[in-house]
Design a protein around this motif. Structure first.
Motif, PDB file in Angstrom:
ATOM      1  N   CYS A  23       0.837  -1.200   0.000  1.00 56.87           N
ATOM      2  CA  CYS A  23       0.000   0.000   0.000  1.00 56.87           C
ATOM      3  C   CYS A  23       0.873   1.253   0.000  1.00 56.87           C
ATOM      4  CB  CYS A  23      -0.933  -0.024   1.204  1.00 56.87           C
ATOM      5  SG  CYS A  23      -2.101   1.341   1.226  1.00 56.87           S
ATOM      6  N   HIS A  26       2.328   1.650  -3.384  1.00 58.26           N
ATOM      7  CA  HIS A  26       1.294   2.121  -4.301  1.00 58.26           C
ATOM      8  C   HIS A  26       1.107   3.633  -4.170  1.00 58.26           C
ATOM      9  CE1 HIS A  26      -3.015   3.155  -4.938  1.00 58.26           C
ATOM     10  NE2 HIS A  26      -2.798   2.555  -6.089  1.00 58.26           N
ATOM     11  N   CYS A  27       1.076   4.128  -2.934  1.00 55.77           N
ATOM     12  CA  CYS A  27       0.902   5.569  -2.703  1.00 55.77           C
ATOM     13  C   CYS A  27       2.072   6.364  -3.269  1.00 55.77           C
ATOM     14  CB  CYS A  27       0.774   5.870  -1.217  1.00 55.77           C
ATOM     15  SG  CYS A  27      -0.784   5.356  -0.518  1.00 55.77           S
ATOM     16  N   HIS A  50      -8.468   1.678  -3.474  1.00 55.97           N
ATOM     17  CA  HIS A  50      -8.380   2.143  -2.095  1.00 55.97           C
ATOM     18  C   HIS A  50      -9.437   1.479  -1.209  1.00 55.97           C
ATOM     19  CE1 HIS A  50      -6.444   5.535  -4.357  1.00 55.97           C
ATOM     20  NE2 HIS A  50      -5.492   5.087  -3.581  1.00 55.97           N
ATOM     21  N   GLY A  53      -8.318  -2.129  -0.635  1.00 54.47           N
ATOM     22  CA  GLY A  53      -7.190  -2.130   0.302  1.00 54.47           C
ATOM     23  C   GLY A  53      -7.626  -1.894   1.730  1.00 54.47           C
ATOM     24  N   THR A 104      -2.503   7.983   4.270  1.00 53.55           N
ATOM     25  CA  THR A 104      -2.471   6.558   3.985  1.00 53.55           C
ATOM     26  C   THR A 104      -1.138   5.941   4.394  1.00 53.55           C
ATOM     27  OG1 THR A 104      -4.003   6.851   2.144  1.00 53.55           O
ATOM     28  CG2 THR A 104      -2.728   4.813   2.174  1.00 53.55           C
ATOM     29  N   VAL A 108      -0.743   2.987   7.071  1.00 54.27           N
ATOM     30  CA  VAL A 108      -0.181   1.662   6.800  1.00 54.27           C
ATOM     31  C   VAL A 108       1.094   1.425   7.598  1.00 54.27           C
ATOM     32  CG1 VAL A 108      -1.266   1.434   4.545  1.00 54.27           C
ATOM     33  CG2 VAL A 108       1.043   2.323   4.678  1.00 54.27           C
TER      34      VAL A 108
END
Length: 123
Positions: A23, A26-27, A50, A53, A104, A108
């Motif tokens: 995650c 990905h961000c 999103h 996830g 995010t 995470v």
């Protein structure tokens, strides 16, 4: 039977750490590719990614972190994981951009740390 449950929970915690890392990746990739190069916005910024996830984070986190508290009695991983999931949920409502990525990634990171702490407390 108990050993099988502990093995499954340990695997789910490890899966949670991997999901957290993916995650965050990905961000960061989304920020770089979309903002920096103008590529992949329709895929990397898709709301479905999103939501899926977050659903996975809630499912895996709730299962393993609650089981961890029952097993080892330390509430800190559950509390940190819940805070991480809350940050991820808030990020869904901020719109795409730096604020979403920061929230995010912070979420995470907290959730990943909670899974690692949960694994350590269980051994």
């Amino acid at each position: 039977m108990r050993e099988a449950i502990l093995m499954i929970r340990g695997r789910l915690d490890r899966f949670g750490v991997i999901l957290s890392g993916l995650c965050a990746l990905h961000c960061l990739a989304g920020l770089f590719l979309v903002a920096g190069l103008g590529l992949g916005g329709e895929i990397l910024l898709a709301p479905a990614i999103h939501r899926i996830g977050l659903a996975l984070a809630i499912g895996v986190g709730a299962t393993t972190l609650v089981m961890g508290v029952v097993r080892h009695g330390d509430p800190v991983p559950l509390q940190a994981g819940a805070a991480g999931i809350a940050l991820m949920a808030v990020a869904l409502f901020t719109g795409h951009g730096t604020a979403e990525a920061v929230l995010t990634i912070a979420g995470v990171a907290l959730l990943g740390w909670a899974h690692i702490r949960n694994l350590r407390c269980s051994h």
